[in-house]
Design a protein around this motif. Structure first.
Motif, PDB file in Angstrom:
ATOM      1  N   PHE A 356      29.372  31.625  55.135  1.00 27.80           N
ATOM      2  CA  PHE A 356      29.521  32.502  53.974  1.00 27.80           C
ATOM      3  C   PHE A 356      30.866  32.255  53.303  1.00 27.80           C
ATOM      4  N   THR A 357      31.010  32.809  52.116  1.00 26.72           N
ATOM      5  CA  THR A 357      32.272  32.611  51.373  1.00 26.72           C
ATOM      6  C   THR A 357      32.786  33.949  50.877  1.00 26.72           C
ATOM      7  N   VAL A 358      34.032  33.914  50.440  1.00 27.00           N
ATOM      8  CA  VAL A 358      34.613  35.139  49.852  1.00 27.00           C
ATOM      9  C   VAL A 358      35.249  34.807  48.509  1.00 27.00           C
ATOM     10  N   ALA A 375      48.009  48.269  41.445  1.00 32.53           N
ATOM     11  CA  ALA A 375      47.914  46.880  41.909  1.00 32.53           C
ATOM     12  C   ALA A 375      46.500  46.562  42.377  1.00 32.53           C
ATOM     13  N   ILE A 376      45.870  47.532  43.058  1.00 35.83           N
ATOM     14  CA  ILE A 376      44.492  47.297  43.528  1.00 35.83           C
ATOM     15  C   ILE A 376      43.574  47.088  42.316  1.00 35.83           C
ATOM     16  N   ASN A 377      43.774  47.901  41.298  1.00 31.74           N
ATOM     17  CA  ASN A 377      42.948  47.756  40.086  1.00 31.74           C
ATOM     18  C   ASN A 377      43.131  46.368  39.465  1.00 31.74           C
ATOM     19  N   ARG A 378      44.396  45.907  39.460  1.00 33.14           N
ATOM     20  CA  ARG A 378      44.681  44.584  38.882  1.00 33.14           C
ATOM     21  C   ARG A 378      44.007  43.477  39.712  1.00 33.14           C
ATOM     22  N   ALA A 379      44.117  43.622  41.044  1.00 32.26           N
ATOM     23  CA  ALA A 379      43.504  42.618  41.919  1.00 32.26           C
ATOM     24  C   ALA A 379      41.987  42.657  41.791  1.00 32.26           C
ATOM     25  N   ASP A 380      41.461  43.866  41.576  1.00 25.77           N
ATOM     26  CA  ASP A 380      40.010  44.019  41.398  1.00 25.77           C
ATOM     27  C   ASP A 380      39.529  43.281  40.148  1.00 25.77           C
ATOM     28  N   ILE A 381      40.342  43.331  39.107  1.00 27.87           N
ATOM     29  CA  ILE A 381      39.979  42.616  37.868  1.00 27.87           C
ATOM     30  C   ILE A 381      39.895  41.109  38.162  1.00 27.87           C
ATOM     31  N   ALA A 382      40.896  40.641  38.927  1.00 28.23           N
ATOM     32  CA  ALA A 382      40.896  39.223  39.276  1.00 28.23           C
ATOM     33  C   ALA A 382      39.683  38.877  40.139  1.00 28.23           C
ATOM     34  N   LEU A 383      39.350  39.790  41.047  1.00 32.38           N
ATOM     35  CA  LEU A 383      38.192  39.572  41.926  1.00 32.38           C
ATOM     36  C   LEU A 383      36.914  39.492  41.086  1.00 32.38           C
ATOM     37  N   TYR A 384      36.806  40.408  40.128  1.00 30.47           N
ATOM     38  CA  TYR A 384      35.626  40.417  39.261  1.00 30.47           C
ATOM     39  C   TYR A 384      35.523  39.088  38.510  1.00 30.47           C
ATOM     40  N   GLN A 385      36.661  38.590  38.083  1.00 38.99           N
ATOM     41  CA  GLN A 385      36.690  37.303  37.377  1.00 38.99           C
ATOM     42  C   GLN A 385      36.263  36.167  38.307  1.00 38.99           C
ATOM     43  N   ALA A 386      36.717  36.262  39.563  1.00 41.44           N
ATOM     44  CA  ALA A 386      36.347  35.227  40.541  1.00 41.44           C
ATOM     45  C   ALA A 386      34.843  35.221  40.763  1.00 41.44           C
ATOM     46  N   LYS A 387      34.274  36.425  40.836  1.00 40.21           N
ATOM     47  CA  LYS A 387      32.817  36.540  41.011  1.00 40.21           C
ATOM     48  C   LYS A 387      32.120  35.927  39.777  1.00 40.21           C
ATOM     49  N   SER A 388      32.614  36.335  38.620  1.00 34.47           N
ATOM     50  CA  SER A 388      31.979  35.869  37.377  1.00 34.47           C
ATOM     51  C   SER A 388      32.082  34.348  37.240  1.00 34.47           C
ATOM     52  N   ALA A 389      33.200  33.816  37.730  1.00 33.48           N
ATOM     53  CA  ALA A 389      33.424  32.383  37.582  1.00 33.48           C
ATOM     54  C   ALA A 389      32.633  31.561  38.609  1.00 33.48           C
ATOM     55  N   GLY A 390      31.812  32.225  39.420  1.00 29.08           N
ATOM     56  CA  GLY A 390      30.970  31.467  40.348  1.00 29.08           C
ATOM     57  C   GLY A 390      31.219  31.774  41.806  1.00 29.08           C
ATOM     58  N   ARG A 391      32.160  32.670  42.123  1.00 25.49           N
ATOM     59  CA  ARG A 391      32.463  33.102  43.507  1.00 25.49           C
ATOM     60  C   ARG A 391      33.170  31.995  44.300  1.00 25.49           C
TER      61      ARG A 391
END
Ligand SMILES: Nc1nc2c(ncn2[C@@H]2O[C@H](COP(=O)(O)OP(=O)(O)OP(=O)(O)O)[C@@H](O)[C@H]2O)c(=O)[nH]1
Length: 420
Positions: A356-358, A375-391
């Motif tokens: 699996f991947t993260v 900071a968590i909200n900011r990191a969450d935005i980045a996480l959402y972008q990572a998901k959108s960009a293909g995970r």
């Protein structure tokens, strides 16, 4: 079901252990109570006996003095000039004789509990001393003297001489010997009392020590262990052993406060397993749990003691990295991403082997943040972008870039790598 059965067995074992501890505690208390009650009775008996002994010693002294008083009164009577003076002297002599006789009888009737009664008896009745006979003979002679008219008596009369010689030579000797024995027995009794008191003191002390060692100490240890367990349970996520969301937020808030006061760098990572619903749906919830555990174990192995690792919920985790800037944090995130990618769950079952991947969002905590939640909200935005960009990737959303629309607020790790 298996787990529930086991936990019931553990609970039952713990309850019976607790029952045994309480029984031991009550038993120890009972033993101490018995020892104290027993010691009370022994001490009471010894003190009563000691009192009797003292009375006997007193009577011995009185008898001694009484014999001397009788001698003195006898000579006063012999030398009295007759008439009223003689009557008074005679009465005094007669009552002194009666008193000594009563004293003698009560000494002989000393309660059998007095241990030295036998030793004193030997002085009173044995062929060598015959104190009883001597006292009776002496008192008989004194009574006989008191019954004779004073004018018929003279200091050198046989009766007067007998009284004096008998008293000084034989009676006093016997009385003194008896007194010595009474005193010796009395001091023996005191020594015995002291020994018993010490013995009981040591016994009670021993019981208290045993009670402490085998009852209280294990109870306190057990309570401490339980308190630690409860504390740990309140802090940790039961599935993975990392901090739960509540404790992570508290610890992050503390780190945030420290940072505000002392300055320095601190970064935050938010990780989320990719397509985790699919893992659950395909392999079952238990395998999904194993995936989560494998992820946590792998991250824990790479983190420092000072880093904070918490489960925010479901398959989302956060890592707070003190003294770490965003670039270094992104490197760390990339390292974690790569090592997680290589993990295998169910590795011994080729059919069900899972990899699996993260996706990871990275940010730094800035002085402009009002709390770690920013900071968590900011990191969450980045996480959402990572998901959108293909995970399966790391995206950085560094602080201070939100207002700067000319440069991208969110950078992929490769972009950052190119810059640095
Ligand atoms: N096995 C297991 N599953 C959990 C646990 N907590 C949450 N889940 C499951 O995690 C899944 C999360 O699914 P989604 O939020 O759709 O996310 P995802 O499938 O990973 O999709 P992306 O995040 O977009 O890649 C849900 O099916 C939850 O039921 C848990 O403790 N154990």
């Amino acid at each position: 079901m298996q787990g529930t059965g086991n936990s019931r067995i553990f609970k039952a074992a713990a309850i019976s252990r607790d029952k045994r501890k309480v029984a031991g505690y009550v038993m120890g208390l009972l033993l101490i109570a018995v020892a104290i009650t027993y010691s009370h009775f022994i001490i009471d008996r010894l003190i009563t006996r000691n009192n009797q002994d003292r009375q006997t010693v007193n009577m011995g002294y009185q008898q001694n003095m009484q014999a001397q008083r009788i001698n003195h009164l006898a000579f006063r009577y012999i030398l009295s000039s007759g008439g009223h003076e003689s009557d008074i002297s005679r009465q005094q002599l007669a009552s002194a004789v009666n008193e000594m006789y009563d004293l003698h009888l009560s000494l002989l009737k000393t309660p059998p509990s007095v241990e030295y009664a036998a030793a004193a008896d030997a002085i009173y009745f044995d062929a060598q001393h015959e104190l009883d006979l001597k006292i009776r003979t002496y008192l008989g002679a004194a009574r006989e003297l008191a019954e004779k008219p004073a004018e018929l008596l003279a200091p050198d009369s046989p009766l007067a001489r007998f009284l004096e010689r008998h008293n000084t030579e034989a009676l006093q000797q016997g009385l003194n010997l008896a007194l010595e024995r009474y005193k010796a027995a009395d001091s023996d009794a005191v020594t015995q009392l002291r020994r018993v008191l010490w013995g009981l003191f040591v016994l009670v002390l021993l019981l208290v020590i045993l009670e402490w060692r085998f009852v209280f100490h294990p109870i306190f240890n057990g309570l401490e262990r339980q308190a630690n367990d409860y504390r740990k349970q309140a802090h940790t996520d039961p599935l993975t052993g990392c901090y739960n969301r509540r404790h992570f937020m508290i610890a992050a808030e503390e780190a945030f406060q420290r940072l505000q006061l002392a300055g320095g760098e601190c970064s935050l990572l938010v990780l989320d397993i990719d397509y985790f619903k699919w893992v659950n749906d395909s392999y079952g919830h238990c395998t999904g749990d194993e995936v989560i555990q494998a992820l946590v174990d792998s991250c824990m192995a790479s983190l420092k003691k000072t880093d904070l690792f918490g489960r925010l919920g479901g398959e989302e985790f956060a890592i707070l990295l003190p003294d770490t800037g965003p670039v270094q944090a992104a490197g760390m995130a990339e390292q974690l991403r790569q090592q997680i990618e290589k993990l295998e769950v169910n590795q011994y079952d080729a059919e069900a082997r899972i990899t699996f991947t993260v996706s990871i969002g990275v940010t730094d905590i800035s002085s402009g943040d009002l709390s770690p939640v920013d900071a968590i909200n900011r990191a969450d935005i980045a996480l959402y972008q990572a998901k959108s960009a293909g995970r399966n990737r790391v995206i950085i959303n560094a602080s201070g870039k939100d207002d700067d629309r000319s440069s991208p607020a969110i950078e992929s790790l490769s972009a950052l790598g190119a810059e640095s």
